[in-house]
Scaffold this active site. Structure first.
Site, short mmCIF file in Angstrom:
data_model
loop_
_atom_site.label_atom_id
_atom_site.label_comp_id
_atom_site.label_asym_id
_atom_site.label_seq_id
_atom_site.Cartn_x
_atom_site.Cartn_y
_atom_site.Cartn_z
N SER A 116 -6.26 4.66 4.62
CA SER A 116 -5.21 4.12 5.36
C SER A 116 -5.10 4.09 6.52
CB SER A 116 -3.87 4.50 4.93
OG SER A 116 -2.88 4.35 5.53
N CYS A 130 2.66 -6.95 4.76
CA CYS A 130 1.84 -5.89 4.41
C CYS A 130 0.13 -5.82 4.40
CB CYS A 130 2.13 -5.30 3.09
SG CYS A 130 1.55 -3.43 2.77
N ASP A 131 -0.43 -5.11 4.42
CA ASP A 131 -1.80 -4.61 5.02
C ASP A 131 -2.80 -5.93 4.52
OD1 ASP A 131 -0.82 -2.51 5.53
OD2 ASP A 131 -2.33 -1.30 4.84
N GLU A 153 -7.15 3.49 -1.24
CA GLU A 153 -7.35 4.35 0.06
C GLU A 153 -6.77 5.83 -0.24
OE1 GLU A 153 -4.29 2.29 2.16
OE2 GLU A 153 -5.55 0.86 3.03
N CYS A 178 4.68 -1.01 8.27
CA CYS A 178 4.59 0.37 8.88
C CYS A 178 4.29 0.24 10.17
CB CYS A 178 3.51 0.96 7.94
SG CYS A 178 3.72 1.26 6.21
N ASP A 228 0.74 -1.22 0.06
CA ASP A 228 -0.06 -0.01 0.01
C ASP A 228 0.77 1.26 -0.08
OD1 ASP A 228 -1.74 -2.11 0.44
OD2 ASP A 228 -3.06 -0.78 1.66
#
Length: 555
Positions: free
Chosen positions: A470, A123-124, A444, A195, A82
């Site tokens: 996000s 990641c997400d 997002e 993140c 992302d």
């Protein structure tokens, strides 16, 4: 007691000699045919720090599977990151990747009649995708989160990718020069890991731990912390044990565990994306679930984690403070958490009792001294969102917002307006045709929200969209508006200057519009076409209010 094995269909009997021959060529020995076969599914990629280290993390997982008495086989699947795709056409692929990852895990496991799976995620979208696949197949499984990135540092202050996006806004406003922007760019991501704030990856890692599909404590150590390799070995042994003894994954996806997961989200000030993902996981597990549970829990639960994007600390600090176990003990103290089984074999409350709180830690607040007295999310309804919308309030006061609409039919047009300093305090910014079907892909809006924050407008304007936000977004932001514009939702009928009223306390979102007259004059916008997987997703995807999956039944 050892269970019967799905893999017997490829390893047992004279008729399976050819299959065994191929398995022998891949490394299986005589004794291995008696063992359960475990898929080790890796979302490794060198395209971003989030999944960069998962190749090495797989080694102790494989060792753990073998030590636990099972035979591991490796598969790879994709990740769409992302932070890199944000703000351009590539973000359309992000939510789509959740479906593809889940589908690819299902196809590899079912295609080879495997007995269990452990999925390494970063990641997400890799996190909910792993849970979706395990819930869909209902096999023994474990989700192992690769862990958070270490914070960067600028002038003695911890920073994350959030600061990079916000620096873009400050640069556009003229408050930061080129050298300053480059300084931020070079500092915020110091190495491997996802993140750093309570953004979507860390939010979903916590949620899956409280749901019971990820072992409590395994996801807490940062990506490059020595404990991460130990946890990987533990998880490898654990998935082997589950393959041998059960239970299957749907044991851990229940109304109770989904409620516990939602509680962890609202009490940590977590990402709005969790609303979408928990609904999708529930749908795949065929468990009743309403997004209204987030609103109910936000009324009862305070925000107890002082974490970015609205707070002071990052996920690495949460680990040092005591991690999910200590955070969960606070939730239990509130009387809102319910005991439930977990994949470790211990109950949730037994897991919490294993936690150790660091002396003097400030990340996880006492229940009588919360960051915020009510939880971080609201579910709003009204003539602008008949199926619901999600308001993120963590870090901002509750109350009302009223203003004139400034309407944009895509994120790029809005970002251009923000960059040109055309958005003013008091505006209600509307970005539409960015929903699951209309985008397609429900992009997002971090580029927009971060640029607004960089201009000092976070909380001073409202932003509405049928797209997503996000986990790093903050401000008076409302996403997931359903029905979306592309299917005729009332957000498609809003015009510049319309008065929009948002009441966070009453959970309403409305506009001063003659809807009947507006609809009679409305000319629908043609569906965007991108070809291939994008058009396939647009044709199949359902409402955001039910998780925006491609397998759900409408109505």
């Amino acid at each position: 007691m050892t269970r019967s094995k799905r893999s017997d269909s490829i390893t047992k009997g004279p008729s399976r000699a050819a299959a065994r021959a191929m398995l022998r060529a891949a490394g299986m020995q005589d004794d291995d045919f008696e063992k359960p076969i475990v898929a080790v599914v890796n979302t490794y990629s060198s395209v971003s720090p989030c999944n960069l280290h998962l190749k090495e993390l797989a080694d102790p997982v494989l060792e753990g599977v073998r030590a636990g008495g099972a035979y591991p086989v490796e598969f790879g699947t994709i990740v769409v990151t992302d932070g890199i795709t944000m703000g351009h056409e590539g973000m359309r692929a992000s939510l789509m990747s959740r479906e593809l990852i889940a589908d690819s895990i299902e196809l590899a496991v079912r295609g080879h009649a495997l007995d269990a799976a452990i999925v390494l995620v970063g990641c997400d979208k890799t996190l909910p995708a792993a849970a979706i696949a395990l819930a869909r197949m209902d096999i023994p499984g474990v989700v192992l989160y690769g862990g958070t990135i270490a914070p960067g540092c600028i002038d003695g202050k911890d920073v994350t990718i959030q600061e990079a996006f916000e620096a873009v806004g400050a640069h556009a406003r003229g408050d930061l020069d080129d050298a300053g922007l480059l300084k931020v760019e070079k500092a915020v991501c110091p190495g491997a890991g996802a993140c750093g704030g309570q953004f979507t990856a860390n939010t979903m890692a916590m949620a899956l731990a409280f749901m019971g599909l990820a072992p409590l404590g395994a996801g807490d150590p940062p990506a490059l912390h020595p404990d991460k390799m130990k946890e990987a070995h533990r998880c490898g042994e654990l998935v082997a044990k589950r393959a041998l003894e059960g239970p299957d994954s749907r044991t851990f996806v229940t109304e109770t565990s989904l409620r516990n997961a939602a509680l962890s989200v609202v009490a940590s000030g977590g990402s709005t994306n969790a609303v979408l993902h928990l609904a999708a996981i529930a749908s795949e597990a065929q468990v009743p679930f309403s997004i209204d549970v987030f609103d109910e829990l936000s009324r009862a639960a305070p925000v107890l984690a002082d974490m970015k994007p609205f707070g002071q600390y990052v996920a690495a600090d949460l680990f040092e403070a005591g991690g999910c176990r200590v955070f969960g003990r606070r939730l239990r103290e509130l009387g809102l958490l319910q005991d439930a089984p977990t994949v470790s074999g211990r109950t949730l409350f037994e897991e919490l009792d294993l936690g150790h709180e660091a002396d003097g830690q400030q990340v996880i607040r006492p229940v009588d001294k919360p960051v915020k007295k009510t939880g971080g999310l609201r579910i709003l309804y009204g003539d602008l969102a008949k199926e619901g919308a999600v308001l993120k309030t963590a870090g901002y006061t509750d109350g009302t917002f009223e203003g004139a609409a400034k309407v944009y039919d895509c994120e790029e047009d809005c970002f251009a307006a923000v960059s040109a300093n055309e958005i003013e305090e008091g505006d209600v910014v509307v970005i539409r045709y960015e929903g699951p079907k209309g985008g397609p892909g429900m992009r997002e809006m971090l580029a927009v929200t971060a640029a607004l924050a960089g201009q000092g407008l976070a909380g001073k304007v409202a932003l509405l969209t049928d797209g997503r936000f996000s986990g790093a977004s903050h401000g008076f932001v409302i996403g997931h508006i359903a029905p979306e514009a592309a299917v005729g939702g009332n957000i498609a009928l809003i015009q510049n200057g319309d008065l929009i009223k948002i009441d966070a306390n009453a959970r309403t979102i409305s506009a001063d519009v003659d809807w009947e007259a507006r609809r009679a004059a409305h000319v629908p916008k043609p569906q965007a076409r991108f070809g291939g997987a994008f058009d396939k997703f647009a044709a199949l995807v359902g409402s955001a209010s039910r998780g925006a999956t491609t397998t759900q039944q409408e109505g």
